[in-house]
Design a protein around this motif. Structure first.
Motif, short mmCIF file in Angstrom:
data_model
loop_
_atom_site.label_atom_id
_atom_site.label_comp_id
_atom_site.label_asym_id
_atom_site.label_seq_id
_atom_site.Cartn_x
_atom_site.Cartn_y
_atom_site.Cartn_z
N GLU A 170 -25.64 78.50 66.45
CA GLU A 170 -26.31 79.46 65.58
C GLU A 170 -27.64 79.90 66.18
OE1 GLU A 170 -27.46 79.58 60.89
OE2 GLU A 170 -28.11 77.84 62.04
N ARG A 171 -28.40 78.95 66.73
CA ARG A 171 -29.69 79.29 67.32
C ARG A 171 -29.52 80.25 68.50
NH1 ARG A 171 -32.75 78.36 71.45
NH2 ARG A 171 -31.20 77.06 72.50
N LEU A 172 -28.54 80.00 69.34
CA LEU A 172 -28.29 80.85 70.50
C LEU A 172 -27.86 82.26 70.07
CD1 LEU A 172 -26.49 78.20 72.71
CD2 LEU A 172 -28.64 79.37 73.28
N CYS A 173 -27.04 82.34 69.05
CA CYS A 173 -26.61 83.66 68.57
C CYS A 173 -27.79 84.43 67.99
CB CYS A 173 -25.50 83.52 67.53
SG CYS A 173 -23.90 83.05 68.23
N LYS A 174 -28.67 83.73 67.28
CA LYS A 174 -29.87 84.38 66.75
C LYS A 174 -30.73 84.94 67.87
CE LYS A 174 -30.63 81.99 62.35
NZ LYS A 174 -31.56 81.09 61.60
N ALA A 175 -30.73 84.23 69.01
CA ALA A 175 -31.51 84.66 70.17
C ALA A 175 -30.80 85.76 70.96
CB ALA A 175 -31.80 83.46 71.07
N GLY A 176 -29.58 86.09 70.54
CA GLY A 176 -28.85 87.16 71.22
C GLY A 176 -27.93 86.70 72.33
N ASP A 177 -27.85 85.38 72.55
CA ASP A 177 -26.97 84.85 73.59
C ASP A 177 -25.64 84.46 72.95
OD1 ASP A 177 -25.74 83.68 75.74
OD2 ASP A 177 -27.42 82.39 76.29
N PHE A 178 -24.80 85.44 72.71
CA PHE A 178 -23.56 85.20 71.97
C PHE A 178 -22.53 84.44 72.80
CE2 PHE A 178 -25.54 88.78 69.85
CZ PHE A 178 -25.46 88.38 68.52
N LYS A 179 -22.57 84.61 74.11
CA LYS A 179 -21.61 83.90 74.95
C LYS A 179 -21.85 82.40 74.88
CE LYS A 179 -19.58 83.90 79.58
NZ LYS A 179 -19.60 84.54 80.93
N ALA A 180 -23.11 82.00 75.05
CA ALA A 180 -23.43 80.57 74.97
C ALA A 180 -23.24 80.06 73.55
CB ALA A 180 -24.87 80.34 75.43
N GLY A 181 -23.60 80.89 72.57
CA GLY A 181 -23.42 80.49 71.18
C GLY A 181 -21.97 80.23 70.85
N ALA A 182 -21.09 81.11 71.33
CA ALA A 182 -19.66 80.92 71.08
C ALA A 182 -19.16 79.63 71.72
CB ALA A 182 -18.87 82.12 71.63
N ALA A 183 -19.69 79.29 72.89
CA ALA A 183 -19.27 78.06 73.57
C ALA A 183 -19.64 76.83 72.72
CB ALA A 183 -19.92 77.97 74.94
N PHE A 184 -20.83 76.85 72.12
CA PHE A 184 -21.23 75.72 71.28
C PHE A 184 -20.41 75.66 70.01
CE2 PHE A 184 -24.88 75.23 74.02
CZ PHE A 184 -25.19 73.88 73.91
N PHE A 185 -20.11 76.81 69.43
CA PHE A 185 -19.27 76.81 68.23
C PHE A 185 -17.87 76.29 68.56
CE2 PHE A 185 -22.16 80.13 66.29
CZ PHE A 185 -22.59 79.32 65.25
N GLU A 186 -17.34 76.70 69.72
CA GLU A 186 -16.01 76.21 70.13
C GLU A 186 -16.05 74.69 70.31
OE1 GLU A 186 -13.18 77.56 70.26
OE2 GLU A 186 -13.28 79.68 70.84
N ALA A 187 -17.15 74.22 70.87
CA ALA A 187 -17.29 72.76 71.05
C ALA A 187 -17.33 72.06 69.69
CB ALA A 187 -18.55 72.46 71.86
N ALA A 188 -18.01 72.68 68.74
CA ALA A 188 -18.07 72.10 67.39
C ALA A 188 -16.68 72.03 66.78
CB ALA A 188 -19.00 72.94 66.51
N VAL A 189 -15.88 73.07 66.99
CA VAL A 189 -14.51 73.09 66.49
C VAL A 189 -13.69 71.97 67.15
CG1 VAL A 189 -12.35 74.39 66.42
CG2 VAL A 189 -14.50 75.53 65.84
N GLN A 190 -13.91 71.75 68.45
CA GLN A 190 -13.19 70.70 69.16
C GLN A 190 -13.52 69.33 68.58
OE1 GLN A 190 -10.82 70.83 71.66
NE2 GLN A 190 -10.82 73.02 71.15
N VAL A 191 -14.79 69.10 68.25
CA VAL A 191 -15.18 67.83 67.65
C VAL A 191 -14.56 67.69 66.26
CG1 VAL A 191 -17.14 66.51 66.73
CG2 VAL A 191 -17.32 67.65 68.97
N GLY A 192 -14.59 68.78 65.50
CA GLY A 192 -13.96 68.80 64.19
C GLY A 192 -14.86 68.24 63.09
N THR A 193 -14.49 68.54 61.85
CA THR A 193 -15.23 68.07 60.69
C THR A 193 -14.32 68.03 59.48
OG1 THR A 193 -17.12 68.53 59.24
CG2 THR A 193 -15.97 70.42 60.13
#
Length: 586
Positions: free
Chosen positions: A13-36
């Motif tokens: 979320e922080r990266l997307c707010k900063a405009g770095d959507f590519k890196a932000g998407a990578a962190f979100f994908e990693a979050a999905v991999q970890v799961g909740t």
């Protein structure tokens, strides 16, 4: 594990707010991999991941995650979440040119927002539906042959629907006291009235938009408003007023350090001064456009600048300079594969060589010093006396054929009205939310927080892919009962005894509206071909070029004045032998 998933998501979320959507998407994908096992957190991750891919223009992935978000929201009975996910799907489908499906999704967003008493959601849904109809109206105009001054009924009705939804949005955001949203509504109302040919109304709306932009100190929105006002005054024949607005656009683009838009403003000014028959000023601005296009490596813009300069030098009777730029236009057209521009340049070169009395074996005049006649840094050109313009046909715009009958100015104004919008530059895009390339409306629209999914308005683009058909087909073929049975297949969802009952009981209690999916299926079955294909081929376009068709129209506006200067080349040369004439100016 849980903390790790949340931490990854918050960093995304922080990266997307900063405009770095590519890196932000990578962190979100990693979050999905970890799961909740936290369903609300997972839904928010889906939403933001879909938005990140939307801004990265990976629309099939955006659709996939927004569909996951919709499925999860419906399963757990989250009506507000369902509304927002539907809105996100609608915006993405609009980008892909799937306008009927987009309307269904955005209408779902509107219906639920009204049902839940969510006024902010209702306002956003109204705005987004307006955007869909606005985009559809422009898209339809690409594939319809038009007579001067005529908008096909389907196009007109679609644009009128857009205007109606923008009006409803404006009324609601006024009630909410949201001045920033009012500015966006005024901007898009201006754009829609402009497309409909109601230029006086468009001007009134854009002036309102300008006032609110100044209120917020939003220089980017202010610049867009000035550009829109300049464009609208062109169609009212007030070229002098247009020039003043374009100068303000130029000034703001320099303040914003946006070279591409600075070049666009120079090009607009060059063409406007051509309309005003001030060819020296036209050359001055076209030279500035040329310099920036070269600096940015925009060969398309460079070629168009050369064409414009050649035309202006012909108007001054400076055929040697005109020939140089015609040659350069030919070279660039061949390089970029612009076949129409190449053929046009070949004709222009042949005419200019004939006017200069050059034979097949003769070298071009002035080629050893191609920039003689004007200052290298774009200063005012030195006026050079030469042969009469009467000895030449008008140098034709690359996308135009020579016309035998001179249309009236009014006919010229409306001839390309619905066509020239196909490539509208960013000046006429009024996004609902902040976009990465331009911080328009940033003062009033915060980046959505992880726990608050906000549908992002889409940027205009051409239809990109058919991949969504597979996605939408899969959602149609499985009724929600099937989706509930397979809810465990949602990426990142860890089913535990804590959420299993929540999934089943609340899911069963919230029976999905089959009508929603039936409407989507109906849209699919009745899909029209012009929404499945990309827009017609057009001449190449570069970053320093504003709308091509808009300025081809400007050249056609000159047809009435220039027609008197179109004479048979042979007879003109015979007359030139009897009397040397001054450069034509009527």
């Amino acid at each position: 594990m849980e903390a790790s998933c949340l931490e990854l998501a918050l960093e995304g979320e922080r990266l997307c707010k900063a405009g770095d959507f590519k890196a932000g998407a990578a962190f979100f994908e990693a979050a999905v991999q970890v799961g909740t096992e936290d369903l609300k957190t997972l839904s928010a991750i889906y939403s933001q991941l879909g938005n990140a891919y939307f801004y990265l223009k990976e629309y099939s992935k955006a659709l996939e995650y927004h569909k996951h978000d919709l499925t999860l929201a419906r399963t757990i009975g989250d009506r507000i979440g369902e509304a927002k996910a539907s809105g996100n799907l609608g915006n993405t489908l609009k980008i892909l040119g799937q306008f009927d499906e987009a309307v269904v999704c955005c209408q779902r967003h509107l219906d639920i927002s009204q049902e839940q008493g969510d006024k902010i959601g209702e306002a956003r849904a109204l705005y987004n539906i307006g955007n869909v109809y606005h985009a559809k109206g422009k898209h339809l105009s690409w594939n319809v042959a038009q007579d001067p001054g005529y908008l096909p009924q389907e196009v007109k009705e679609t644009l009128q629907k857009a205007s109606e939804y923008y009006e409803r949005n404006l009324s609601l955001v006024k009630e909410l006291g949201d001045r920033a949203a009012q500015g966006r509504a005024y901007g898009n109302l201006g754009n829609t009235q402009y497309l409909l040919g109601n230029f006086s109304e468009a001007i009134a709306f854009h002036k309102e938009r300008l006032a609110i932009a100044k209120e917020f100190g939003d220089k980017a929105a202010e610049r867009r408003a000035y550009s829109n006002l300049g464009n609208a005054h062109i169609f009212l024949g007030r070229f002098d007023i247009s020039a003043e607005y374009y100068k303000k656009t130029l000034q703001l683009s320099r303040q914003l350090k946006d070279q591409a838009v600075e070049a666009q403003a120079c090009y607009s000014l060059g063409n406007t001064y051509t309309l005003l028959q001030d060819y020296e000023k036209a050359i001055e601005y076209h030279l500035k456009h040329l310099v920036i296009a070269q600096e940015l490596g925009d060969r398309v813009g460079e070629g168009r600048a050369c064409w414009s300069l050649g035309n202006a030098y012909v108007s001054l009777g400076s055929h040697e300079q005109a020939l140089h730029f015609a040659r350069k236009h030919l070279e660039i057209s061949q390089e970029i594969g612009d076949r129409t521009g190449e053929l046009t340049a070949q004709v222009n070169v042949a005419q200019l060589r004939a006017a200069l009395g050059l034979g097949p074996g003769d070298e071009d005049v002035g080629m050893a010093c191609p920039y003689s006649g004007y200052e290298a840094q774009g200063a005012r050109p030195k006026r050079v006396q030469g042969n009469s313009m009467d000895s030449l046909d008008l140098l034709k715009f690359p996308s135009e054929k020579k016309i035998n009958r001179t249309p009236s100015d009014e006919e010229c104004f409306f001839d390309l009205l619905s066509k020239f919008q196909s490539n509208r530059m960013d000046d006429q895009r009024c996004p609902l939310e902040e976009c990465p390339s331009e911080a328009a409306e940033a003062a009033a629209t915060p980046v959505p927080a992880l726990e608050e999914r906000i549908p992002h308005s889409s940027l205009m683009a051409s239809p990109q892919t058919e991949e969504f058909f597979d996605l939408i087909a899969s959602s149609q073929s499985r009724r929600l009962d099937d989706q509930r049975a397979n809810v465990g297949n949602l990426p990142g969802l860890r089913i535990t005894h804590n959420n299993l009952g929540h999934l089943c009981m609340e899911g069963d209690a919230q029976e999905p509206g089959d009508e929603f999916f039936n409407m989507l299926m109906k849209c699919q079955s009745s899909r029209i071909d012009d929404q499945r294909c990309a827009p017609p081929d057009s001449i190449p376009r570069g970053p320093t070029m504003p709308d091509e068709d808009f300025f081809s129209l400007i050249q056609r506006v000159q047809a009435k004045r220039m027609d008197e200067q179109r004479v048979d080349l042979a007879s003109a040369q015979e007359e030139a032998e009897e009397e040397q004439q001054r450069p034509g100016s009527s």
